[in-house]
Design an enzyme around this catalytic site. Sequence first.
Site, PDB file in Angstrom:
ATOM      1  CG  HIS A 176      -5.049  22.803 -10.576  1.00  0.00           C
ATOM      2  ND1 HIS A 176      -6.231  22.400 -11.159  1.00  0.00           N
ATOM      3  CD2 HIS A 176      -4.129  21.875 -10.898  1.00  0.00           C
ATOM      4  CE1 HIS A 176      -6.020  21.260 -11.792  1.00  0.00           C
ATOM      5  NE2 HIS A 176      -4.749  20.925 -11.669  1.00  0.00           N
ATOM      6  NE  ARG A 186     -21.260  12.197  -7.611  1.00  0.00           N
ATOM      7  CZ  ARG A 186     -21.129  10.951  -7.166  1.00  0.00           C
ATOM      8  NH1 ARG A 186     -20.645  10.723  -5.958  1.00  0.00           N
ATOM      9  NH2 ARG A 186     -21.486   9.933  -7.916  1.00  0.00           N
ATOM     10  CB  THR A 188     -12.226  15.266 -13.189  1.00  0.00           C
ATOM     11  OG1 THR A 188     -12.685  15.098 -14.531  1.00  0.00           O
ATOM     12  CG2 THR A 188     -10.751  14.961 -13.123  1.00  0.00           C
ATOM     13  N   GLY A 200       6.062  16.539 -15.518  1.00  0.00           N
ATOM     14  CA  GLY A 200       6.023  15.085 -15.659  1.00  0.00           C
ATOM     15  C   GLY A 200       5.938  14.409 -14.298  1.00  0.00           C
ATOM     16  CG  ASP A 202       4.437  17.525 -11.100  1.00  0.00           C
ATOM     17  OD1 ASP A 202       5.330  16.737 -10.715  1.00  0.00           O
ATOM     18  OD2 ASP A 202       4.629  18.727 -11.291  1.00  0.00           O
ATOM     19  CG  ASP A 206     -11.659  18.518  -7.800  1.00  0.00           C
ATOM     20  OD1 ASP A 206     -11.557  19.486  -7.017  1.00  0.00           O
ATOM     21  OD2 ASP A 206     -12.545  18.424  -8.676  1.00  0.00           O
ATOM     22  CG  HIS A 227      -6.231   5.316 -11.162  1.00  0.00           C
ATOM     23  ND1 HIS A 227      -6.824   4.368 -11.956  1.00  0.00           N
ATOM     24  CD2 HIS A 227      -6.125   6.435 -11.931  1.00  0.00           C
ATOM     25  CE1 HIS A 227      -7.082   4.880 -13.154  1.00  0.00           C
ATOM     26  NE2 HIS A 227      -6.664   6.151 -13.166  1.00  0.00           N
ATOM     27  CD  GLU A 228      -5.160  10.065 -10.992  1.00  0.00           C
ATOM     28  OE1 GLU A 228      -4.402  10.407 -11.931  1.00  0.00           O
ATOM     29  OE2 GLU A 228      -6.378   9.835 -11.159  1.00  0.00           O
ATOM     30  CG  HIS A 231      -2.469   7.813 -15.030  1.00  0.00           C
ATOM     31  ND1 HIS A 231      -2.693   7.066 -16.167  1.00  0.00           N
ATOM     32  CD2 HIS A 231      -3.685   7.995 -14.449  1.00  0.00           C
ATOM     33  CE1 HIS A 231      -3.997   6.815 -16.261  1.00  0.00           C
ATOM     34  NE2 HIS A 231      -4.621   7.364 -15.230  1.00  0.00           N
ATOM     35  CG  HIS A 237      -7.365   5.149 -17.916  1.00  0.00           C
ATOM     36  ND1 HIS A 237      -7.970   6.319 -18.296  1.00  0.00           N
ATOM     37  CD2 HIS A 237      -6.961   5.343 -16.635  1.00  0.00           C
ATOM     38  CE1 HIS A 237      -7.933   7.173 -17.289  1.00  0.00           C
ATOM     39  NE2 HIS A 237      -7.315   6.613 -16.279  1.00  0.00           N
TER      40      HIS A 237
END
Length: 486
Positions: A176, A186, A188, A200, A202, A206, A227-228, A231, A237
């Site tokens: 992508h 499932r 990732t 940065g 971004d 999925d 969660h994302e 990051h 993590h």
Amino acid sequence: MRVTLLPACVLVLLVLDPGLTAPTLTPEEESARSLEPQSDLQLATNYLHQFYNLQTDPLGRMRRSGLSFASKVKDMQTFFGLNATGALDSDTLEVMRSPRCGVPDVEDYSHTQGTRWNKNVLTYSVGRYTRDLPRSAVDSLIQSAFNVWARASGLTFVRLRTNSADIMVEFATNAHGDFYPFDGPRGTLAHAFGPGLGAGGDTHFDDDERWTAGEKTGFNLFVVAAHEFGHALGLKHSRNPASVMYPTYKMSRPSNLLSREDVANINALYSPLRAGTNYILRNFPWLSRPLSSRLLQDRCAPDLTFDAVTTLGRATFFFRDRYLWIKHNEQSDIKEGPISNFMPKIKTSIDAAFWIPRRSAAYLIHESSFWTVKGSVIKGKARALSFFGFPAWVREVDAAVHVVKTGRTLFFMQNMYWSYNENRKVMDFGYPKYISEDFPGVNATINAAFSKENFIYFFVGQQVYKFDYSLKHVVGVETANSWLGC
Ligand code: ZN
Ligand code: CA
Ligand code: ZN
């Protein structure tokens, strides 16, 4: 829509910061079938390569020098609190089969420690949507996920409808446009780049997963997004299963998403101390006056509106009745109290305020008079608003903003506005004009306005319209007190 991603990504990955965490994928095998040793080994090899920096040869095969493989298994087992045997036992394989985030669990670049944004107000935009949920549901789940961090940190997230936000959110399948293709259902679920230019921040989901707002089936978008975004803000993590930054998917109770560790980590990264000297206290010594806590107002009240907002030096001042909140541009804490605590001369509310950077001066307007604030001092007495050349019938204004690019100060009153030329010190010809003519989309009485970069922020009731002064249209809407970290 996302034409800029690839070059930006290449630039980032090759030139800039390898610590824009290298997200990858792991195939989630159709569970039971992969129990035969060879496919377990393949699964483990892929997994360790992607998340534990296991070196493989150019054909993607692991270098079976034994030691390195077993030690990577141990690293992984230690991370997840398993028995660190180095052997692929069933517990280990079970974790390796769990749906998870695509960002690695170990960093191979130690210098990336503590990558952060150098600002407290971040913009985001949803580019490609999933079809699993209505757009409005995606918007609200994404916003809720940002709010999780905003509430914990004093960071502010402003939604844009353009492709140039700090954090671009996209749903995509397989390859992508970055170097981290997704892997079908499932495995990732999503990945995000750490703070930085270009790609940065971004965040990609999925779209071969089934995204839901609930708990029973598919993957909960709010939980994965929270969660994302961790990051995207620079967090890594966590080994603690209670942390939202734990790498594998778990459906947590959304009301209790952040652990104490998460709150501490985000505040360590965006702590006020990092911004250096305390500009406000140094320049506004009145701030050190003690405040009566009984006087504190709830900045997060849903119906909060502001009378006036202005930049002042490197801080932004928010006025409401006789109360003031001060937000330093690079610090997350907010100073607040009665206006007179900060500016003893001012015993009234403020209707409008503006800031002229090249004079380092702010102007605070109350009814038909105004004060000049320079450095930390209110200069002289209040002067008459007629100084600006208003007709006699103008006795007050609703809002004012100075536009650096044009050298004009704009004064808003009901449905009209004036333009004052600060260089020639005269009112521009042809005013007042209707606000709706020149500021399409801003259709109600403006309570407050201030400008930042190329934008004017119009506070209308409980909302803020972000207006692009070059494009002449509204590019985003937020709640007013989102500026105060609510
Ligand atoms: Zn992650
Ligand atoms: Ca997947
Ligand atoms: Zn991606």
